[in-house]
Write a protein that holds these residues in place. Structure first.
Motif, PDB file in Angstrom:
ATOM      1  N   GLU A  82       0.864  -1.185   0.000  1.00 55.43           N
ATOM      2  CA  GLU A  82       0.000   0.000   0.000  1.00 55.43           C
ATOM      3  C   GLU A  82       0.898   1.231   0.000  1.00 55.43           C
ATOM      4  OE1 GLU A  82      -3.083   0.274   3.013  1.00 55.43           O
ATOM      5  OE2 GLU A  82      -2.817  -1.876   3.368  1.00 55.43           O
ATOM      6  N   VAL A  83       0.677   2.135  -0.965  1.00 52.83           N
ATOM      7  CA  VAL A  83       1.384   3.409  -0.996  1.00 52.83           C
ATOM      8  C   VAL A  83       0.302   4.481  -1.047  1.00 52.83           C
ATOM      9  CG1 VAL A  83       3.040   4.869  -2.196  1.00 52.83           C
ATOM     10  CG2 VAL A  83       3.322   2.396  -2.259  1.00 52.83           C
ATOM     11  N   THR A  84       0.253   5.347  -0.033  1.00 53.55           N
ATOM     12  CA  THR A  84      -0.784   6.371   0.045  1.00 53.55           C
ATOM     13  C   THR A  84      -0.158   7.710   0.421  1.00 53.55           C
ATOM     14  OG1 THR A  84      -1.218   5.837   2.357  1.00 53.55           O
ATOM     15  CG2 THR A  84      -2.592   4.740   0.718  1.00 53.55           C
ATOM     16  N   ARG A  85      -0.914   8.753   0.123  1.00 52.00           N
ATOM     17  CA  ARG A  85      -0.511  10.098   0.541  1.00 52.00           C
ATOM     18  C   ARG A  85      -1.701  10.681   1.300  1.00 52.00           C
ATOM     19  NH1 ARG A  85       2.009  14.241  -3.743  1.00 52.00           N
ATOM     20  NH2 ARG A  85       0.801  12.835  -5.020  1.00 52.00           N
ATOM     21  N   ASP A  86      -1.442  11.213   2.498  1.00 54.20           N
ATOM     22  CA  ASP A  86      -2.530  11.758   3.307  1.00 54.20           C
ATOM     23  C   ASP A  86      -2.805  13.222   2.948  1.00 54.20           C
ATOM     24  OD1 ASP A  86      -0.617  13.322   4.660  1.00 54.20           O
ATOM     25  OD2 ASP A  86      -0.468  11.916   6.323  1.00 54.20           O
ATOM     26  N   ASP A  87      -3.756  13.828   3.657  1.00 60.28           N
ATOM     27  CA  ASP A  87      -4.174  15.205   3.366  1.00 60.28           C
ATOM     28  C   ASP A  87      -3.051  16.215   3.565  1.00 60.28           C
ATOM     29  OD1 ASP A  87      -6.681  14.268   2.778  1.00 60.28           O
ATOM     30  OD2 ASP A  87      -7.471  14.633   4.789  1.00 60.28           O
ATOM     31  N   ASN A  88      -2.080  15.899   4.396  1.00 56.78           N
ATOM     32  CA  ASN A  88      -0.954  16.804   4.640  1.00 56.78           C
ATOM     33  C   ASN A  88       0.174  16.604   3.637  1.00 56.78           C
ATOM     34  OD1 ASN A  88      -2.194  17.892   6.927  1.00 56.78           O
ATOM     35  ND2 ASN A  88      -1.430  16.235   8.199  1.00 56.78           N
ATOM     36  N   GLY A  89       0.007  15.668   2.707  1.00 56.04           N
ATOM     37  CA  GLY A  89       1.035  15.404   1.711  1.00 56.04           C
ATOM     38  C   GLY A  89       2.066  14.393   2.150  1.00 56.04           C
ATOM     39  N   ASN A  90       1.884  13.801   3.334  1.00 61.11           N
ATOM     40  CA  ASN A  90       2.831  12.797   3.813  1.00 61.11           C
ATOM     41  C   ASN A  90       2.605  11.489   3.058  1.00 61.11           C
ATOM     42  OD1 ASN A  90       3.728  14.659   5.733  1.00 61.11           O
ATOM     43  ND2 ASN A  90       2.173  13.987   7.189  1.00 61.11           N
ATOM     44  N   LEU A  91       3.683  10.831   2.688  1.00 64.52           N
ATOM     45  CA  LEU A  91       3.631   9.590   1.923  1.00 64.52           C
ATOM     46  C   LEU A  91       3.814   8.418   2.872  1.00 64.52           C
ATOM     47  CD1 LEU A  91       3.566   8.778  -1.133  1.00 64.52           C
ATOM     48  CD2 LEU A  91       6.024   8.471  -0.914  1.00 64.52           C
ATOM     49  N   HIS A  92       2.987   7.384   2.718  1.00 63.44           N
ATOM     50  CA  HIS A  92       3.020   6.217   3.596  1.00 63.44           C
ATOM     51  C   HIS A  92       3.142   4.949   2.761  1.00 63.44           C
ATOM     52  CE1 HIS A  92       1.739   8.735   6.954  1.00 63.44           C
ATOM     53  NE2 HIS A  92       0.879   9.272   6.109  1.00 63.44           N
ATOM     54  N   VAL A  93       4.009   4.032   3.200  1.00 61.77           N
ATOM     55  CA  VAL A  93       4.168   2.724   2.566  1.00 61.77           C
ATOM     56  C   VAL A  93       3.934   1.668   3.630  1.00 61.77           C
ATOM     57  CG1 VAL A  93       5.781   1.140   1.445  1.00 61.77           C
ATOM     58  CG2 VAL A  93       5.847   3.568   0.887  1.00 61.77           C
ATOM     59  N   ARG A  94       3.055   0.694   3.328  1.00 66.13           N
ATOM     60  CA  ARG A  94       2.795  -0.429   4.220  1.00 66.13           C
ATOM     61  C   ARG A  94       2.927  -1.708   3.402  1.00 66.13           C
ATOM     62  NH1 ARG A  94       0.175   3.394   5.250  1.00 66.13           N
ATOM     63  NH2 ARG A  94      -1.948   3.846   5.522  1.00 66.13           N
ATOM     64  N   MET A  95       3.645  -2.681   3.962  1.00 71.60           N
ATOM     65  CA  MET A  95       3.845  -3.937   3.245  1.00 71.60           C
ATOM     66  C   MET A  95       4.206  -5.033   4.233  1.00 71.60           C
ATOM     67  SD  MET A  95       7.452  -3.019   1.466  1.00 71.60           S
ATOM     68  CE  MET A  95       8.754  -2.283   2.449  1.00 71.60           C
ATOM     69  N   PRO A  96       3.998  -6.279   3.824  1.00 69.99           N
ATOM     70  CA  PRO A  96       4.406  -7.385   4.696  1.00 69.99           C
ATOM     71  C   PRO A  96       5.913  -7.541   4.641  1.00 69.99           C
ATOM     72  CG  PRO A  96       3.515  -8.233   2.639  1.00 69.99           C
ATOM     73  CD  PRO A  96       3.323  -6.740   2.612  1.00 69.99           C
ATOM     74  N   GLY A  97       6.475  -8.062   5.724  1.00 73.67           N
ATOM     75  CA  GLY A  97       7.896  -8.393   5.705  1.00 73.67           C
ATOM     76  C   GLY A  97       8.136  -9.506   4.701  1.00 73.67           C
ATOM     77  N   ALA A  98       9.304  -9.525   4.088  1.00 77.34           N
ATOM     78  CA  ALA A  98       9.586 -10.525   3.067  1.00 77.34           C
ATOM     79  C   ALA A  98       9.672 -11.925   3.648  1.00 77.34           C
ATOM     80  CB  ALA A  98      10.882 -10.179   2.339  1.00 77.34           C
ATOM     81  N   GLU A  99      10.121 -12.041   4.895  1.00 71.45           N
ATOM     82  CA  GLU A  99      10.295 -13.352   5.504  1.00 71.45           C
ATOM     83  C   GLU A  99       8.999 -13.929   6.059  1.00 71.45           C
ATOM     84  OE1 GLU A  99      13.118 -15.138   5.559  1.00 71.45           O
ATOM     85  OE2 GLU A  99      14.048 -13.566   4.357  1.00 71.45           O
ATOM     86  N   SER A 100       8.075 -13.043   6.442  1.00 73.61           N
ATOM     87  CA  SER A 100       6.879 -13.527   7.130  1.00 73.61           C
ATOM     88  C   SER A 100       5.727 -12.565   6.885  1.00 73.61           C
ATOM     89  CB  SER A 100       7.155 -13.620   8.629  1.00 73.61           C
ATOM     90  OG  SER A 100       5.953 -13.797   9.326  1.00 73.61           O
TER      91      SER A 100
END
Length: 147
Positions: free
Chosen positions: A98-116
């Motif tokens: 998941e790559v998102t940008r919030d109302d303040n322009g901050n960029l966020h990346v969420r992902m599972p760890g590669a191992e688990s």
């Protein structure tokens, strides 16, 4: 494998910690961290591993009746969740990221760890830590690839 879009980032507090988010034509997402950023993530990983081992030990002592089982689970959790520094750059399916940008322009990346898939990695950059036009193109390409 060809890169389709790149989004460079750089920390304001620690300028040597920089890198790029990359989308490839094979439908994968990866992070290309600087040496300093990789070292910082490895340091954080070591701290997390030490905390998980400490909690595992406390749990094992508290549950003496199930001590053998608790110790094995604590060791397994430490080994499973302790690979962030080594696996940060590993390609992941774009469907898992998941790559998102919030109302303040901050960029966020969420992902599972590669191992688990039990481990979740979350990172963020303030609006002044990346180039907005580059982010616009990256997010547009990201959404098109996700369908």
């Amino acid at each position: 494998m060809t890169d389709i879009a790149r989004l460079r980032f750089k920390s304001i507090k620690r300028p040597k910690e920089h890198g790029a988010l990359v989308l490839s034509d094979d439908g994968t997402f990866r992070i290309e961290p600087s040496r300093e950023f990789r070292e910082e993530m490895a340091r954080l990983e070591e701290e997390a591993l030490e905390r998980s081992q400490a909690w595992g030990t406390r749990l094992g002592l508290g549950l003496m009746a199930l001590g053998g089982l608790a110790l094995a689970l604590g060791w397994y959790a430490g080994r499973t969740f302790g690979q962030l520094g080594n696996s940060l750059s590993a390609p992941r399916s774009i469907r898992d990221v998941e790559v998102t940008r919030d109302d303040n322009g901050n960029l966020h990346v969420r992902m599972p760890g590669a191992e688990s898939h039990f481990q979740k990695i979350q990172m963020g950059w303030h609006a002044d830590e990346y180039l907005a036009p580059e982010a616009d193109k990256f997010l547009q390409t990201f959404e098109e690839m996700r369908g």
